[in-house]
Design a protein around this motif. Structure first.
Motif, mmCIF file in Angstrom:
data_model
loop_
_atom_site.group_PDB
_atom_site.id
_atom_site.type_symbol
_atom_site.label_atom_id
_atom_site.label_comp_id
_atom_site.label_asym_id
_atom_site.label_seq_id
_atom_site.Cartn_x
_atom_site.Cartn_y
_atom_site.Cartn_z
ATOM 1 N N GLY A 255 0.617 -1.172 0.201
ATOM 2 C CA GLY A 255 0.328 0.039 0.043
ATOM 3 C C GLY A 255 0.765 1.368 -0.359
ATOM 4 O O GLY A 255 0.095 1.906 0.296
ATOM 5 N N SER A 256 2.527 1.487 -0.450
ATOM 6 C CA SER A 256 2.621 2.688 0.114
ATOM 7 C C SER A 256 2.675 3.315 -0.988
ATOM 8 O O SER A 256 2.385 4.510 -0.965
ATOM 9 C CB SER A 256 4.343 2.421 0.304
ATOM 10 O OG SER A 256 5.213 1.134 -0.690
ATOM 11 N N ALA B 296 -0.527 4.933 -0.798
ATOM 12 C CA ALA B 296 -0.928 5.861 0.371
ATOM 13 C C ALA B 296 -0.263 7.117 0.016
ATOM 14 O O ALA B 296 -0.642 8.825 0.175
ATOM 15 C CB ALA B 296 -0.241 5.278 1.900
ATOM 16 N N ARG B 297 0.871 6.970 -1.163
ATOM 17 C CA ARG B 297 1.860 8.298 -1.325
ATOM 18 C C ARG B 297 1.002 9.246 -2.657
ATOM 19 O O ARG B 297 0.216 10.813 -2.713
ATOM 20 C CB ARG B 297 2.842 8.247 -2.486
ATOM 21 C CG ARG B 297 3.572 8.981 -2.280
ATOM 22 C CD ARG B 297 5.069 8.381 -3.796
ATOM 23 N NE ARG B 297 5.680 9.474 -4.498
ATOM 24 C CZ ARG B 297 6.845 9.266 -4.300
ATOM 25 N NH1 ARG B 297 7.474 8.321 -3.804
ATOM 26 N NH2 ARG B 297 7.559 9.999 -5.259
ATOM 27 N N ASN C 286 -2.342 11.259 -1.223
ATOM 28 C CA ASN C 286 -1.475 12.415 -0.343
ATOM 29 C C ASN C 286 -0.575 13.243 -1.636
ATOM 30 O O ASN C 286 -0.218 14.284 -1.096
ATOM 31 C CB ASN C 286 0.257 12.217 0.316
ATOM 32 C CG ASN C 286 -0.780 11.777 1.711
ATOM 33 O OD1 ASN C 286 -1.966 11.868 2.274
ATOM 34 N ND2 ASN C 286 -0.747 10.145 1.916
ATOM 35 N N THR D 80 -1.309 0.519 6.525
ATOM 36 C CA THR D 80 0.226 1.990 5.282
ATOM 37 C C THR D 80 -0.574 2.141 4.974
ATOM 38 O O THR D 80 -0.307 4.188 5.056
ATOM 39 C CB THR D 80 1.292 1.188 4.963
ATOM 40 O OG1 THR D 80 1.833 -0.233 5.308
ATOM 41 C CG2 THR D 80 1.929 1.932 3.861
ATOM 42 N N ILE D 81 -1.546 2.864 4.610
ATOM 43 C CA ILE D 81 -2.152 3.371 3.476
ATOM 44 C C ILE D 81 -3.039 4.415 4.578
ATOM 45 O O ILE D 81 -3.208 5.745 4.386
ATOM 46 C CB ILE D 81 -2.917 2.913 3.250
ATOM 47 C CG1 ILE D 81 -3.160 2.402 1.611
ATOM 48 C CG2 ILE D 81 -4.427 4.032 2.221
ATOM 49 C CD1 ILE D 81 -3.564 0.938 1.177
ATOM 50 N N GLU D 82 -3.655 3.844 5.412
ATOM 51 C CA GLU D 82 -3.783 5.391 7.063
ATOM 52 C C GLU D 82 -3.124 5.567 7.387
ATOM 53 O O GLU D 82 -3.495 6.773 7.870
ATOM 54 C CB GLU D 82 -4.734 4.028 7.924
ATOM 55 C CG GLU D 82 -6.007 4.097 7.451
ATOM 56 C CD GLU D 82 -6.519 2.323 8.422
ATOM 57 O OE1 GLU D 82 -6.563 1.981 9.604
ATOM 58 O OE2 GLU D 82 -8.184 1.440 7.846
ATOM 59 N N GLN D 83 -1.711 5.420 7.492
ATOM 60 C CA GLN D 83 -0.533 5.644 8.365
ATOM 61 C C GLN D 83 -0.567 7.407 6.870
ATOM 62 O O GLN D 83 0.125 8.543 7.505
ATOM 63 C CB GLN D 83 0.600 5.412 7.844
ATOM 64 C CG GLN D 83 0.034 3.763 9.305
ATOM 65 C CD GLN D 83 -0.604 4.383 10.664
ATOM 66 O OE1 GLN D 83 0.209 5.640 11.200
ATOM 67 N NE2 GLN D 83 -1.285 4.171 10.946
#
Length: 134
Positions: A78-79, A82-83, A86, A131-134
Motif C-alpha cells: 500500500g505505500s 498511500a503516496r 497524498n 500503511t494507507i491509513e498512516q
C-alpha cells in the motif's frame, strides 16, 4: 478495500505493523522507480482537470469537484497507493490485489525474523490498509 473499521489491526497486529514501519520500511515499497515523475504528472492532470472544470462551471453554472482516478494493480503493502492519495486532494486511487499470494517469501523479507514473517503472513491485506491509513 476494507473500511478503516474493518481493517483496524488489533493491538497484537498494531505492534508488528508499527515495528515494520519503524524498522523495516524499505520492505513496504520497491523504491522510487519513477514515482516522482508520476507524482508530477498526477498533479498536472489534477490542475488541468480543475481548470477545465472551472471553465465548464462558468459556462454551465455547475460546481462539481474534478477528480483524477488512478488504478493500481498489485498493491503490495500500500505505500504507492498511500503516496498517491497524498499527491493532490482531487486524486482517488483504486487498488486491486488478490492478497492471495504469500509475499512474505519474497527476498525483501529476509531482514524480518522468522517469527515476524510467520505473524505477518495472514495479515498482508491488513498491513496494506494500515500503511494507507498512516
Amino acid at each position: 478495500f476494507p473500511t478503516a473499521a474493518q481493517s483496524q489491526p488489533d493491538e497484537y497486529d498494531a505492534d508488528l505493523f508499527a515495528s515494520i514501519h519503524q524498522h523495516h520500511a524499505d520492505i513496504l515499497t520497491f523504491g522510487e522507480n519513477g514515482r516522482q515523475a508520476l507524482d508530477e504528472e498526477i498533479r498536472r492532470l489534477a490542475r488541468a482537470k480543475k481548470q477545465q472544470q472551472q471553465a465548464k462551471s462558468n459556462v454551465h453554472n455547475q460546481t462539481t469537484v474534478p477528480t483524477v482516478v488512478i488504478l493500481e494493480v498489485g498493491v503490495w503493502f500500500g505505500s504507492s497507493l498511500a503516496r498517491w492519495l497524498n499527491v493532490h486532494p482531487a486524486v482517488h486511487v483504486i487498488g486491486v490485489d488478490p492478497f492471495g499470494v504469500d509475499t512474505t517469501t519474497h527476498g525483501k523479507f529476509t531482514e524480518l525474523s522468522p517469527s515476524q514473517r510467520q505473524r505477518l503472513r495472514p495479515m498482508q491485506r491488513s498491513l496494506a490498509a494500515y500503511t494507507i491509513e498512516q
